[in-house]
Design a protein around this motif. Structure first.
Motif, PDB file in Angstrom:
ATOM      1  N   LEU A  74       2.950  12.757  -8.825  1.00 24.62           N
ATOM      2  CA  LEU A  74       2.215  14.045  -8.657  1.00 24.62           C
ATOM      3  C   LEU A  74       3.647  15.205  -8.541  1.00 24.62           C
ATOM      4  N   ALA A  75       4.446  14.888  -7.709  1.00 23.56           N
ATOM      5  CA  ALA A  75       5.536  16.034  -7.517  1.00 23.56           C
ATOM      6  C   ALA A  75       6.389  16.401  -8.829  1.00 23.56           C
ATOM      7  N   ALA A  76       6.445  15.249  -9.815  1.00 27.30           N
ATOM      8  CA  ALA A  76       7.190  15.341 -10.739  1.00 27.30           C
ATOM      9  C   ALA A  76       6.383  16.061 -11.874  1.00 27.30           C
ATOM     10  N   PHE A  77       5.014  15.849 -12.022  1.00 32.60           N
ATOM     11  CA  PHE A  77       4.229  16.462 -12.761  1.00 32.60           C
ATOM     12  C   PHE A  77       4.125  18.077 -12.541  1.00 32.60           C
ATOM     13  N   ALA A  78       4.064  18.311 -11.282  1.00 36.28           N
ATOM     14  CA  ALA A  78       3.981  19.532 -10.769  1.00 36.28           C
ATOM     15  C   ALA A  78       5.031  20.500 -11.301  1.00 36.28           C
ATOM     16  N   ALA A  79       6.350  19.871 -10.997  1.00 33.29           N
ATOM     17  CA  ALA A  79       7.410  20.426 -11.468  1.00 33.29           C
ATOM     18  C   ALA A  79       7.754  20.624 -12.817  1.00 33.29           C
ATOM     19  N   SER A  80       7.400  19.587 -13.621  1.00 30.94           N
ATOM     20  CA  SER A  80       7.601  19.580 -15.073  1.00 30.94           C
ATOM     21  C   SER A  80       6.607  20.790 -15.694  1.00 30.94           C
ATOM     22  N   THR A  81       5.423  20.873 -15.108  1.00 33.03           N
ATOM     23  CA  THR A  81       4.580  21.915 -15.777  1.00 33.03           C
ATOM     24  C   THR A  81       5.077  23.269 -15.469  1.00 33.03           C
ATOM     25  N   VAL A  82       5.603  23.444 -14.253  1.00 27.74           N
ATOM     26  CA  VAL A  82       6.183  24.733 -14.094  1.00 27.74           C
ATOM     27  C   VAL A  82       7.291  25.225 -15.361  1.00 27.74           C
TER      28      VAL A  82
ATOM     29  N   TYR B  99       0.737  -1.209   0.191  1.00 30.13           N
ATOM     30  CA  TYR B  99      -0.116  -0.154   0.016  1.00 30.13           C
ATOM     31  C   TYR B  99       0.826   1.310   0.083  1.00 30.13           C
ATOM     32  N   THR B 100       1.900   1.098   0.905  1.00 20.14           N
ATOM     33  CA  THR B 100       2.706   2.245   1.043  1.00 20.14           C
ATOM     34  C   THR B 100       3.450   2.772  -0.229  1.00 20.14           C
ATOM     35  N   LEU B 101       3.971   1.693  -0.735  1.00 21.98           N
ATOM     36  CA  LEU B 101       4.807   1.710  -2.004  1.00 21.98           C
ATOM     37  C   LEU B 101       3.985   2.541  -3.207  1.00 21.98           C
ATOM     38  N   VAL B 102       2.847   2.013  -3.393  1.00 23.31           N
ATOM     39  CA  VAL B 102       2.052   2.572  -4.467  1.00 23.31           C
ATOM     40  C   VAL B 102       1.687   3.921  -3.911  1.00 23.31           C
ATOM     41  N   PHE B 103       1.342   4.408  -2.830  1.00 21.68           N
ATOM     42  CA  PHE B 103       0.950   5.699  -2.187  1.00 21.68           C
ATOM     43  C   PHE B 103       2.211   6.597  -2.642  1.00 21.68           C
ATOM     44  N   ASN B 104       3.497   6.121  -2.241  1.00 26.63           N
ATOM     45  CA  ASN B 104       4.642   6.958  -2.390  1.00 26.63           C
ATOM     46  C   ASN B 104       4.868   7.209  -3.919  1.00 26.63           C
ATOM     47  N   VAL B 105       4.589   6.411  -4.832  1.00 26.25           N
ATOM     48  CA  VAL B 105       5.058   6.362  -6.126  1.00 26.25           C
ATOM     49  C   VAL B 105       3.996   7.350  -6.765  1.00 26.25           C
ATOM     50  N   PHE B 106       2.650   7.407  -6.288  1.00 21.09           N
ATOM     51  CA  PHE B 106       1.606   8.265  -6.647  1.00 21.09           C
ATOM     52  C   PHE B 106       1.976   9.699  -6.279  1.00 21.09           C
ATOM     53  N   SER B 107       2.717   9.826  -4.990  1.00 19.45           N
ATOM     54  CA  SER B 107       2.970  10.946  -4.654  1.00 19.45           C
ATOM     55  C   SER B 107       4.175  11.507  -5.399  1.00 19.45           C
ATOM     56  N   LEU B 108       5.166  10.872  -5.741  1.00 21.92           N
ATOM     57  CA  LEU B 108       6.463  11.162  -6.454  1.00 21.92           C
ATOM     58  C   LEU B 108       5.897  11.522  -7.746  1.00 21.92           C
TER      59      LEU B 108
ATOM     60  N   ALA C 247      -2.468  16.018 -16.213  1.00 23.65           N
ATOM     61  CA  ALA C 247      -1.792  14.651 -15.515  1.00 23.65           C
ATOM     62  C   ALA C 247      -1.709  15.175 -13.718  1.00 23.65           C
ATOM     63  N   LEU C 248      -1.130  16.079 -13.535  1.00 27.36           N
ATOM     64  CA  LEU C 248      -1.201  16.373 -12.127  1.00 27.36           C
ATOM     65  C   LEU C 248      -2.560  16.601 -11.548  1.00 27.36           C
ATOM     66  N   TYR C 249      -3.371  16.981 -12.113  1.00 27.54           N
ATOM     67  CA  TYR C 249      -4.722  17.083 -11.614  1.00 27.54           C
ATOM     68  C   TYR C 249      -5.416  15.788 -11.510  1.00 27.54           C
ATOM     69  N   HIS C 250      -4.988  14.837 -12.298  1.00 30.21           N
ATOM     70  CA  HIS C 250      -5.573  13.326 -12.008  1.00 30.21           C
ATOM     71  C   HIS C 250      -4.665  12.695 -11.209  1.00 30.21           C
ATOM     72  N   TYR C 251      -3.532  12.906 -10.951  1.00 32.92           N
ATOM     73  CA  TYR C 251      -2.744  12.147  -9.958  1.00 32.92           C
ATOM     74  C   TYR C 251      -3.102  12.548  -8.591  1.00 32.92           C
ATOM     75  N   ILE C 252      -3.663  14.021  -8.212  1.00 38.81           N
ATOM     76  CA  ILE C 252      -3.940  14.447  -7.224  1.00 38.81           C
ATOM     77  C   ILE C 252      -5.401  13.658  -6.838  1.00 38.81           C
ATOM     78  N   GLN C 253      -6.313  13.667  -7.973  1.00 38.67           N
ATOM     79  CA  GLN C 253      -7.551  12.618  -7.604  1.00 38.67           C
ATOM     80  C   GLN C 253      -7.213  11.441  -7.230  1.00 38.67           C
ATOM     81  N   ILE C 254      -6.279  10.516  -8.089  1.00 37.28           N
ATOM     82  CA  ILE C 254      -5.826   9.165  -7.759  1.00 37.28           C
ATOM     83  C   ILE C 254      -5.310   9.110  -6.362  1.00 37.28           C
ATOM     84  N   LEU C 255      -4.540   9.879  -5.953  1.00 35.51           N
ATOM     85  CA  LEU C 255      -3.919   9.986  -4.394  1.00 35.51           C
ATOM     86  C   LEU C 255      -4.744   9.740  -3.682  1.00 35.51           C
TER      87      LEU C 255
END
Lengths: 251, 251
Positions: A23-31, A12-21, A58-66
């Motif tokens: 999300l952060a990667a998409f936020a940074a790439s967008t900027v 569970y935690t692995l998946v959660f952390n990968v989702f969070s990573l 993709a950032l929006y969708h990963y926020i929802q997915i998380l």
């Protein structure tokens, strides 16, 4: 709606952390893509606008997915069991429906074909990409192997036409690219194919008997990595091509 | 306030996913229109500012609609039943009241009429559009067929005057557009009519006996698609017209 297996704390935690990573990667790439628009010639700025739009969507969708992932499980006696709240698979499909056509448009824009060719290839490839996603969905939500195979096969038809267009239809246009950028444009094409191949393969998992906690973990981690490669890494290639062509054309 | 029917998981989820898609599409379009302002000549930048405002206002309302939808239902024994919290229909009307006049102003701005004509047509069409929305609302919140028909008919009067203005009043101005953009300006006009026709038709549903879970699902999905077409796709047309005219005038 899929039935969620019981996961170990580690899974569970692995998946959660990968989702969070992701999300952060998409936020940074967008900027990054939007902030660097001024670094490239005006002709390539629309390509970077769209590159950033893809990671933004993709950032929006990963926020929802998380948050969906968080709500779909609860910790009971040292394991994560389904809470009864659904984990909405459709976020991925809606994301792909919006972003996959845009990814192909990015590539066309950075290639700087004639206006007419950009528009006609854009509609063709974008339309095929949308069709590919739409045809996959009825299979994804079915738990019957026959139904899954049917829609998987139908979805592969536009996928193969896109491959044909990328490798044969655009071959001549790639040869017309300046020598300095030709290799990278060709790499972008290969990256697209390799990253995209991951999706129809994962789709096959339940039909191959790969189910349960391990498969669920692998699918979620795999989709996230494939999304990062297909959107953020691909976008970085598009950016690099735009920079090289900008500097070449100024010289 | 309407009474919400009990929905199947598939119906509830379809509507939820379409709302989420619409929200993402409006967020992405807003950024696109505003970021691409520099791509067009200064004369057309106000048109793009307003095009992005329309999708921005719609984005706000779809965020509210999405959360309202989530709160208005609860999952009980495998079906989504009304939770007792209202699903607020007025968000759509407030959205239209603000955005529909702006949509007509976008079209006028990209046509680049004389300053005087832009102002006079802007007030005329914008005022008629606002009147059309205001007259529809008392019918929307009524459950009595007679009242619904009365306000529907009253609302159709400004709608028909807008159509007359678009096709007869602006006909001569469209013929004055540069040849390269004339077709697209005319398409924008047709798109407006076709997308807008959806709204008075949906309004008739309860009067035609179309109620219950299937009708509720169809109405919500239909409104969302009509909004995407009337605002984001229409905006993309406005953007394309502005780009073509910019490049033409620079040549």
């Amino acid at each position: 709606m899929e039935t969620l297996p019981t996961l170990s704390v580690g899974q569970y935690t692995l998946v959660f952390n990968v989702f969070s990573l992701t999300l952060a990667a998409f936020a940074a790439s967008t900027v990054f893509f939007w902030m660097q628009r001024g670094r490239v010639a005006p002709e390539y700025r629309t390509a970077l606008t769209i590159t950033g739009l893809v990671t933004f969507i993709a950032l929006y969708h990963y926020i929802q997915i998380l948050f969906d992932w968080k709500g779909a499980f609860e910790l009971v006696d040292g394991a994560y069991v389904a809470s009864g709240q659904p984990f909405n698979d459709a976020y991925r499909y809606v994301d792909w429906l919006l972003t996959v056509p845009l990814l192909l448009v990015e590539l066309l824009l950075v290639m700087r074909l004639s206006k007419q060719e950009t528009v006609s290839k854009g509609w063709l490839l974008g339309g095929l990409a949308a069709l590919m996603i739409i045809l996959g969905y009825p299979g994804e939500v079915s738990s019957e192997a026959g139904t899954r195979w049917l829609w998987w096969s139908l979805s592969m038809i536009p996928f193969l036409i896109i491959l044909y267009q990328l490798f044969i239809g655009l071959g001549e246009a790639i040869n017309r690219q300046p020598a300095s950028a030709r290799g990278l444009v060709s790499t972008a094409r290969y990256l697209t194919v390799i990253a995209w191949l991951f999706y129809p393969i994962v789709f096959l998992f339940p039909m191959l008997g790969l189910t349960g906690a391990g498969a669920e973990t692998a699918v979620q981690v795999g989709y996230s990595i494939a999304d990062i490669v297909a959107k953020a890494v691909f976008g970085l290639l598009i950016y690099t091509i735009a920079v090289i062509k900008t500097d070449d054309e100024a010289a």
